[in-house]
Write a protein that holds these residues in place. Structure first.
Motif, PDB file in Angstrom:
ATOM      1  N   UNK A 242      31.019  18.079  61.578  1.00  0.00           N
ATOM      2  CA  UNK A 242      30.247  18.491  62.638  1.00  0.00           C
ATOM      3  C   UNK A 242      31.088  18.571  64.157  1.00  0.00           C
ATOM      4  N   UNK A 243      32.019  17.553  64.322  1.00  0.00           N
ATOM      5  CA  UNK A 243      32.707  17.337  65.361  1.00  0.00           C
ATOM      6  C   UNK A 243      33.762  18.766  65.527  1.00  0.00           C
ATOM      7  N   UNK A 244      34.148  19.180  64.406  1.00  0.00           N
ATOM      8  CA  UNK A 244      35.273  20.386  64.236  1.00  0.00           C
ATOM      9  C   UNK A 244      34.330  21.385  64.697  1.00  0.00           C
ATOM     10  N   UNK A 245      33.153  21.355  64.418  1.00  0.00           N
ATOM     11  CA  UNK A 245      32.436  22.742  64.599  1.00  0.00           C
ATOM     12  C   UNK A 245      31.821  22.655  66.241  1.00  0.00           C
ATOM     13  N   UNK A 246      31.872  21.540  66.849  1.00  0.00           N
ATOM     14  CA  UNK A 246      31.612  21.426  68.262  1.00  0.00           C
ATOM     15  C   UNK A 246      32.830  21.870  69.056  1.00  0.00           C
TER      16      UNK A 246
END
Length: 324
Positions: A242-246
């Motif tokens: 999710x951090x990558x998606x952010x």
């Protein structure tokens, strides 16, 4: 000659030992059950899968669609280790002694609300009166509609509520439905792409008690008691996803499309751009949940006779498995 023979044997022994040391550890198999068809609520999961973050943690994660039993029942019964659910469903389950526990908030604030085509002239809850609402038949729907309408001296008694089943929003409002409950990050964005103007009434604009976590990631009490390290590993990988998606919505959208090629590519990219900054929003870290949010919505449900008894809030969620 003997020295040469011993040297050759020694080389084979060392080579054999080397091969044993290089044998990869067997991955632990776990299952995650989605709540619905794959969409941008789930992007971080597919990023973690694509970038082998699960493997980095020693896990082999199978992401599956919900069966007839649904994600909650499958996870609560131990047939799957993890699932995607919603705060309202976990709250109801906990008050019925179903051992679901929320371990992360996928999106920090509620992005849902009631939507209607602009020609329906529904711009406030008072405008629901005399209109037809298309829903899925849950008691919480009329309770939420009524809570909003009461703020404008109106009542849900004046709303015709029908079950529109699996009919999509755009088809329903062209038939006999005036407004419906949608998530803006998917259906609202789709309306923009279709050039369909809608009026959106967000729940969070009318009550802080309706700013609940939707969706959430769940596990069950037995997993927490017996396999806490597995949960920590799973959440470490998911958090990275999710951090990558952010940080990179475009790349994340591409990964989701590659994993689910039947999705509308334009919709996925537009939705991802909208939703990525909302995953974490104003929280200190992605996935963080607060006691206040859980208490507020539980109070709303109890006050509106949607729960059999009051919720034990501390047992319903935990942040202990989120990376520091």
């Amino acid at each position: 000659m003997k020295k040469i023979l011993f040297a050759i044997i020694g080389m084979f022994i060392l080579a054999g030992c080397g091969n044993e040391e290089s044998t990869p550890e067997e991955l632990e198999e776990v299952t995650l059950v989605l709540d619905w068809t794959p969409n941008t609520n789930h992007t971080g999961l597919y990023v973690a899968e694509s970038k082998e973050y699960f493997e980095d943690e020693g896990l082999d994660v199978e992401i599956v669609m919900p069966g007839e039993a649904g994600a909650d029942q499958t996870v609560a019964s131990g047939q799957a280790e993890f699932g995607i659910s919603y705060q309202e469903q976990v709250t109801e389950a906990r008050t019925q002694d179903i051992p679901l526990v929320s371990i992360a908030a996928v999106i920090q604030h509620n992005t849902s609300g009631f939507a209607a085509p602009v020609e329906k002239e529904i711009t406030s809850p008072a405008d629901f009166a005399g209109k037809t609402y298309g829903g899925w038949g849950a008691p919480v729907e009329s309770a939420v509609i009524d809570a909003l309408m009461k703020q404008e001296d109106a009542s849900v008694e004046d709303v015709d509520i029908v079950n529109m089943g699996n009919t999509d929003f755009f088809t329903a409002v062209e038939r006999d439905v005036d407004f419906a409950w949608i998530y803006y990050g998917w259906t609202g964005i789709e309306a923009e792409l279709r050039g369909k103007e809608i009026d959106m009434i967000y729940l969070t604009d009318y009550s802080e008690k309706l700013d609940y976590y939707t969706p959430v990631i769940t596990t069950n009490e037995d997993m927490i008691e017996e396999n806490p390290e597995t949960i920590k590993k799973f959440m470490a990988a998911v958090s990275r996803g999710y951090q990558d998606a952010i940080d990179n919505p475009e790349e994340a959208a591409d990964i989701l499309i590659e994993a689910q090629p039947d999705l509308d590519e334009e919709l996925v990219h537009a939705s991802q751009e909208w939703i990525s900054p909302r995953y974490q929003d104003d929280a200190d870290r992605w996935g963080e949940q607060s006691e206040e949010v859980w208490s507020n919505y539980a109070e709303f449900m109890f006050e509106n006779d949607l729960l059999e008894r009051e919720l034990d809030v501390d047992a319903a969620y935990t942040n202990e498995f989120l990376p520091e």
